[in-house]
Design an enzyme around this catalytic site. Structure first.
Site, short mmCIF file in Angstrom:
data_model
loop_
_atom_site.label_atom_id
_atom_site.label_comp_id
_atom_site.label_asym_id
_atom_site.label_seq_id
_atom_site.Cartn_x
_atom_site.Cartn_y
_atom_site.Cartn_z
N LEU A 93 32.15 116.17 -4.27
CA LEU A 93 32.32 115.24 -5.38
C LEU A 93 32.28 113.83 -4.79
O LEU A 93 32.71 113.61 -3.65
CB LEU A 93 33.66 115.45 -6.10
CG LEU A 93 33.82 116.64 -7.03
CD1 LEU A 93 35.23 116.64 -7.62
CD2 LEU A 93 32.79 116.65 -8.14
N ASP A 94 31.80 112.86 -5.57
CA ASP A 94 31.86 111.47 -5.14
C ASP A 94 33.32 111.06 -4.93
O ASP A 94 34.23 111.60 -5.58
CB ASP A 94 31.23 110.55 -6.19
CG ASP A 94 29.73 110.71 -6.29
OD1 ASP A 94 29.13 111.28 -5.37
OD2 ASP A 94 29.17 110.25 -7.30
N LYS A 95 33.51 110.08 -4.09
CA LYS A 95 34.85 109.58 -3.81
C LYS A 95 35.58 109.19 -5.10
O LYS A 95 36.76 109.52 -5.27
CB LYS A 95 34.77 108.37 -2.87
CG LYS A 95 36.11 107.69 -2.61
CD LYS A 95 35.94 106.47 -1.72
CE LYS A 95 37.26 105.75 -1.52
NZ LYS A 95 37.12 104.53 -0.68
#
Length: 332
Positions: free
Chosen positions: A144-146
């Site tokens: 997942l993106d940050k």
């Protein structure tokens, strides 16, 4: 090693590729050397010739030829991080579900999945805190993106990692995201098919829609609720897995995700909202085949700050039905 060995595939190695099996047991043996030994029939599985991509099964016997003194079997190196009791408590508080093969967590927004330049705190560095009774740290099988919060799946052994990685690669996992977007899409539900590619220079790159020959990027979207014409609560279902795909596709709709200045610019922000000016994108659910049993689905609640924004607009983030059921019915 000066003589032939016949090694048996263990249960936690079931389903992994043969070349990865060799990488695990003989890390100093290069891939090219493995390929040559396979071509000449010196490596065999249950007495038969195989390819490096062959997936081994528990109980099979792998013939390992002599390599000479240059290659010595070593135990696989594992990374280790010194965790404080607070670190362990933090990562264990994210757990939604666990069994002998998998752990499901709810990743908070702002936590990077892996380290990099200028990234000192990340999920990968906390995984030793999720070993529990297992001998090895869990393994990441997707990302997942940050700044994206929500559901993530971890494998607790090599067998589960192989099965789950393959499921994500072959799109057998159904991922549903929630987002608050600025504006209301028209139509309110449908599918976006807009290929995207990386543009810009190092350190200043972003994904963008392109007419060039680029990998396809397809997302389903459905509006759950609206606050007038100001904000909409969307359910998003990516059918492909391109970088920042949902963020770009929401911008394509003319409704950037709230707080997404990278793709929506100033139009992605609304003054006077509670909480920080951050991306309002949440991985709400994952539906997948368990490595050893049937289909299962897990969901993750919104973070406290994100729930405040949902309720500010009069949205109730309690469990809702399958908003994509009507889209699927039409597609049939």
């Amino acid at each position: 090693m000066s003589k032939v060995q016949n090694l048996t595939v263990t249960g936690d190695e079931d389903g992994i590729r043969l070349d990865r099996w060799f990488k695990r047991h003989f890390p100093d043996l290069g891939h090219g050397r493995v390929e040559k030994l396979l071509r000449t029939g010196q490596i065999r599985v249950d007495g038969g010739r195989v390819k490096s991509s062959t997936r081994v099964e528990e109980g099979q016997t792998i013939r390992v030829p002599p390599f000479g003194a240059a290659v010595i079997e070593k135990p696989k190196k594992t990374r280790s991080f010194d965790l404080s009791p607070e670190d362990i408590a933090k990562v264990q508080s994210m757990v939604v579900y666990r069994d002998d093969d998998i752990i499901v967590i709810n990743k908070p927004p702002g936590l990077a999945v892996q380290g990099g330049s200028k990234v000192s705190s990340h999920l990968d560095g906390l995984l030793d805190g999720l070993k529990f009774d297992a001998p090895e740290r869990p393994k990441l099988v997707h990302r997942l993106d940050k700044d994206t919060s929500g559901i993530m799946l971890l494998a607790r052994n090599v067998f589960a990692a192989s099965k789950l990685t393959a499921a994500f690669r072959t799109r057998q996992v159904t991922k549903t995201y929630w987002a608050l977007v600025v504006g209301v899409p028209d139509p309110k539900a449908g599918q976006i098919n807009a290929p995207i590619t990386k543009q810009g220079t190092a350190g200043n790159q972003r994904m963008a829609v392109t007419e060039l020959d680029a990998p396809s990027a397809i997302s389903d979207f459905a509006t759950i609720e609206t606050a007038g014409r100001r904000v909409a609560w969307l359910a998003l279902r990516p059918l492909t897995g391109r970088t920042h795909q949902l963020r770009v596709h929401c911008d394509v709709l003319g409704t950037p995700i709230l707080g997404d200045g990278k793709y929506g610019g100033e139009e992605a922000f609304i003054d006077g909202l509670p909480g920080p000016r951050k991306l309002h994108l949440h991985a709400h659910s994952l539906e997948f085949d368990h490595p050893r049993s049937g289909r299962m689905k897990h969901t993750a609640p919104l973070s406290r700050d994100m729930e405040k924004t949902w309720r500010f607009f009069g949205f109730d983030p309690a469990e809702i039905g399958d908003v994509f059921a009507e889209l699927d019915r039409r597609a049939r």
